[in-house]
Design an enzyme around this catalytic site. Structure first.
Site, short mmCIF file in Angstrom:
data_model
loop_
_atom_site.label_atom_id
_atom_site.label_comp_id
_atom_site.label_asym_id
_atom_site.label_seq_id
_atom_site.Cartn_x
_atom_site.Cartn_y
_atom_site.Cartn_z
N HIS A 1 -1.61 3.63 4.79
CA HIS A 1 -1.63 5.00 5.16
C HIS A 1 -2.43 5.08 6.62
O HIS A 1 -3.24 5.76 6.84
CB HIS A 1 -2.21 5.87 4.35
CG HIS A 1 -2.26 5.76 2.81
ND1 HIS A 1 -3.02 5.95 2.07
CD2 HIS A 1 -1.01 5.49 2.12
CE1 HIS A 1 -2.48 5.82 0.63
NE2 HIS A 1 -1.18 5.46 0.95
N GLU B 1 1.94 1.41 -6.96
CA GLU B 1 3.11 1.15 -6.33
C GLU B 1 3.96 -0.15 -6.65
O GLU B 1 4.93 -0.43 -5.66
CB GLU B 1 2.89 1.33 -4.79
CG GLU B 1 2.21 2.49 -4.41
CD GLU B 1 2.83 3.85 -4.49
OE1 GLU B 1 3.95 3.82 -5.04
OE2 GLU B 1 2.34 4.87 -4.03
N HIS C 1 3.04 10.61 2.93
CA HIS C 1 2.62 9.45 2.30
C HIS C 1 2.13 8.49 3.29
O HIS C 1 0.74 8.68 3.68
CB HIS C 1 3.26 8.93 1.09
CG HIS C 1 2.69 7.80 0.16
ND1 HIS C 1 3.23 7.47 -1.06
CD2 HIS C 1 1.36 7.17 0.45
CE1 HIS C 1 2.39 6.67 -1.36
NE2 HIS C 1 1.52 6.50 -0.68
N HIS D 1 1.57 -2.14 1.99
CA HIS D 1 1.76 -0.29 2.01
C HIS D 1 0.58 -0.08 2.67
O HIS D 1 -0.80 -0.35 2.02
CB HIS D 1 2.01 0.06 0.82
CG HIS D 1 1.91 1.47 0.70
ND1 HIS D 1 2.44 2.27 1.36
CD2 HIS D 1 1.03 1.96 -0.44
CE1 HIS D 1 1.87 3.65 0.96
NE2 HIS D 1 1.25 3.39 0.01
P1 13P Z 1 -3.09 1.36 -6.13
O1 13P Z 1 -4.71 1.49 -5.72
O2 13P Z 1 -2.69 1.96 -7.42
O3 13P Z 1 -2.25 0.56 -5.29
O4 13P Z 1 -2.73 2.90 -5.02
C1 13P Z 1 -3.20 3.12 -3.70
C2 13P Z 1 -1.95 3.84 -2.84
O5 13P Z 1 -2.22 3.66 -1.55
C3 13P Z 1 -1.09 4.59 -3.58
O6 13P Z 1 -0.06 5.01 -2.53
#
Ligand code: 13P
Length: 170
Positions: free
Chosen positions: A95, A74, A156, A93
C-alpha cells in the site's frame, strides 16, 4: 525450501523498510519452482515477529497445504495470478503512498518514463474495487494485470509480479 521461505520474509521486510507498507499490511509470495505450491506470508502477523517458520504453503488453487498460521487474506489473489501467469514466480502486494493515492483516484499509470516498458510492460491499469480476498477482487485483478508486471487495486494499493522475488520487488 527454507531458503525460499526466508526470502519471502526478507522481501516483506524490505517493503516495510521502503515505506510501501506499515503495521500489519502487505503480503508476499513465491512459487516453489517446478511444483504447483506457493509460499505466502501469514495473515496479520507483525513484521517484528515474522520468521520463515510462519510462512504458509498453499496450492495454486488456493488450498491450504502446510503452516502454523492462516495464510494472507489475499492468498487467493496471489494463487489466481500464478494460475493465469506461468511466467510469474513471485507476487508482492503493498500500500505505498503514491500507488494508493492513484488507486483511490482510479488513475492508471501510463508508460511515461523510458524504463517503464522494459520493467512494467505497459500501462499500469486499475482493477475494479473488491473486498479483500473476494471473487470480484481476484478476477478483476488478474484481468487488469494482464501480461504486465504491476496493477493498482481500486481504493486499496498495488500488486507487482516478476519471475522471482527480486524482479517483483523491483
Ligand atoms: P494479510 O495480513 O491478511 O496479508 O492482509 C494484509 C493486506 O494488506 C490486505 O490487503
Amino acid at each position: 525450501m527454507e531458503e525460499l521461505k526466508q526470502a519471502v520474509v526478507d522481501f516483506k521486510r524490505k517493503l516495510h523498510e521502503r515505506g510501501h507498507i506499515v503495521a500489519l499490511a502487505g503480503n508476499v509470495s513465491a512459487r516453489i519452482p517446478d511444483t504447483d505450491h506457493i509460499l505466502v506470508t501469514p495473515s496479520q502477523l507483525a513484521i517484528e515477529r515474522l520468521t520463515a517458520a510462519d510462512v504458509v504453503t498453499i496450492t495454486v488453487d488456493g488450498d491450504f497445504v502446510d503452516g502454523a498460521r492462516p495464510p494472507s487474506s489475499e492468498a487467493r489473489v496471489h494463487a489466481a495470478i500464478y494460475r493465469a501467469r506461468a511466467d510469474v514466480g513471485a507476487v508482492v502486494h503493498g500500500h505505498s503512498p503514491y500507488a494508493t493515492a492513484l488507486a483511490i483516484l482510479g488513475r492508471k499509470i501510463e508508460p511515461i518514463m523510458d524504463e517503464f516498458l522494459p520493467y512494467v510492460g505497459g500501462t499500469v491499469e486499475v482493477a475494479p474495487f473488491g473486498m479483500s480476498g473476494s471473487p470480484a477482487l481476484i478476477e478483476g485483478t488478474v484481468e487488469a494485470l494482464g501480461p504486465r508486471a504491476a496493477v493498482l487495486l481500486r481504493q486499496h494499493g498495488q500488486i507487482a509480479v516478476g519471475k522471482n522475488l527480486e524482479k517483483a520487488f523491483q
